[in-house]
Design an enzyme around this catalytic site. Structure first.
Site, PDB file in Angstrom:
ATOM      1  CB  THR A  11      70.286 133.004  95.277  1.00 53.30           C
ATOM      2  OG1 THR A  11      70.431 132.246  94.075  1.00 53.30           O
ATOM      3  CG2 THR A  11      71.100 134.272  95.173  1.00 53.30           C
ATOM      4  CG  ASN A  12      73.692 129.090  94.211  1.00 54.21           C
ATOM      5  OD1 ASN A  12      73.958 129.213  93.027  1.00 54.21           O
ATOM      6  ND2 ASN A  12      72.667 128.339  94.632  1.00 54.21           N
TER       7      ASN A  12
END
Ligand code: PMT
Length: 421
Positions: free
Chosen positions: A224-225
């Site tokens: 993810t980020n």
């Protein structure tokens, strides 16, 4: 602080008899703080729970009860008040007054005034000459559950009134059940939502993407980020306040969904793509603020990946995710919908050149170039520094500012892109 929707609005706050009347004092105070001019009209039963003086002190205007002793001997105070009201809120709304309103009875100052105040058709321009009504019922749970009470509520909602609550919880009787008046903050939010429907995006649908997609590696791990969703939700709020019906397709968020905005939760880029494409054909404006993973683990392990003794590395093969805005562009070329598409570009180098290339590649009307290396801006921050790049070559560099203000600027840039329908 004055609120952009409530500031200067003339609010008629009806207060009826019930223990929740004490919460109406807080609501009155919040409305005044938001810049509204509040005229409180109480029933005699309400005045047994809270003194009119409380509301007079909070609103700075007399709280009225009596039809027959209006200031200055005004013989038709109900008609005059009805004609000078921008918004009606009745909180708490008792079963008794609810029944009277549904039947069109006018036996006290509050019911007479409301009978003379047509309920706005929120979907019609200028509210079709009416005034938004916000009703916050509060009563004992059996009274609320009574089919007669329910029928009265349904009748008023069918005419355009917005119902807020009641919630479930501990009631004055000590019993648990439905009948608690909605909290003042929620009533205020409902009032803002109704007033917004006069805005330039009234009748338009806006779809926003927000958050960082999660691409599973195994049942407990994912790629993810750092997107929190703050930028996307600020855009959703700004569009809602301009009158749009707003939905947000979002990956997991670090911030709550704004009032009155539809939440469409997803997890992966593929799910986000499917949800966006399903709605794109009925969307006027699409704003892609989500940080979408361009790649996902090609195979997500069915069980938690274990390390083996001596293992020094784990190679993960990644597969390409769909380009959501690219797919939308292809669909739009066929259908003409969405009417306007806005993208974001999160860049760590060559900000304007990279953003301009994405504007063209994704066939956008506008791209919001976001240098995500600047401290206090971009991912997770409350502020953002962006430059707006338009398809016609115009550029507008904005100073660093709260994401809510960035959202206002983006929406202001979107309005001229929409042709009248
Ligand atoms: O959520 P916050 O913490 O508030 O942070 C805000 C933000 C930094 C995430 C936001 O301001 C932002 O820049 N969002 C875009 C992030 C991004 O993915 O940028 P990108 O340059 O990789 O993508 C360009 C555009 O294409 C974006 O509109 C993106 O949503 C879209 N995209 C990207 C990849 C993909 N597979 N499909 C897409 O549609």
């Amino acid at each position: 602080m004055a609120d952009r929707l409530l500031d200067g609005q003339r609010v008629l706050l009806g207060v009826t008899g019930g223990i929740a009347a004490y919460k109406a004092a807080d609501l009155c105070s919040k409305l005044v703080q938001a810049g509204a001019q509040v005229d409180v009209v109480m029933t005699e039963a309400a005045a047994r729970f809270v003194a009119p003086l409380t509301f007079a002190a909070l609103s700075g205007r007399p709280a009225r009860i009596d039809m027959w002793s209006a200031p200055g001997g005004d013989p038709i105070p109900h008609v005059r008040m009805a004609a000078s009201t921008d918004l009606v809120i009745v909180a708490p709304l008792s079963a008794n007054t609810l029944a009277k309103l549904a039947l069109g009875l006018a036996d006290n100052l509050l019911t007479a005034t409301l009978l003379a105040t047509p309920i706005a058709a929120l979907s019609k321009p200028g509210f079709d000459g009416g005034v938004p009504w916000i009703l916050a019922p509060a009563m004992e749970s059996h009274m609320w559950a009574n089919p007669l009470t329910q029928a009265h509520m349904v009748a008023l909602v069918a005419r355009g009134a917005a119902q807020v609550g009641p919630g479930r919880g501990r009631l004055a009787s000590g019993a648990m059940g439905a009948g608690r008046m909605a909290e003042p903050a929620e009533i205020l939010a409902a009032a803002r939502l109704a007033l917004a429907r006069r805005g330039p995006l009234a009748g338009r649908r806006v779809l926003v993407t927000a958050g960082g997609t999660q691409e599973p590696l195994d049942p407990v791990r994912y790629l993810t980020n750092a997107s929190s969703g703050k930028m996307g939700l600020a855009l959703a709020e700004a569009a809602r306040d301009l009158g749009a019906a707003v939905a947000v397709v979002h990956a997991p968020l670090a911030v709550p969904m704004p009032y009155g905005v539809e939440s469409v939760p997803v997890r992966t880029a593929q799910q986000m793509c499917d949800a966006v494409l399903a709605r794109a054909g009925t969307t006027d404006v699409l704003i892609g603020a989500a940080a979408v993973a361009d790649f996902r683990p090609a195979e997500a392990a069915g069980q938690k990946i274990k390390k083996t003794p001596g293992q020094e590395e784990l190679l993960v093969r990644l597969a390409r995710n769909p380009d959501i805005l690219g797919e939308v562009a292809a669909q739009r070329a066929q259908t003409g919908w969405p009417r306007a598409v806005v993208g974001f570009a999160a860049e760590t180098q060559d900000l304007l050149a990279n953003a301009a290339a994405k504007l063209v590649a994704k066939r956008l009307d506008l791209i919001v170039a976001n240098d995500v290396t600047e401290p206090g801006s971009g991912f997770g921050a409350d502020d953002n520094r962006v430059t707006l790049l338009f398809a016609d070559g115009r550029q507008e560099a904005l100073p660093i500012m709260p994401k809510a203000e960035v959202a206002d600027r983006v929406l202001a840039a979107v309005l001229p892109l929409l042709q009248p329908d």
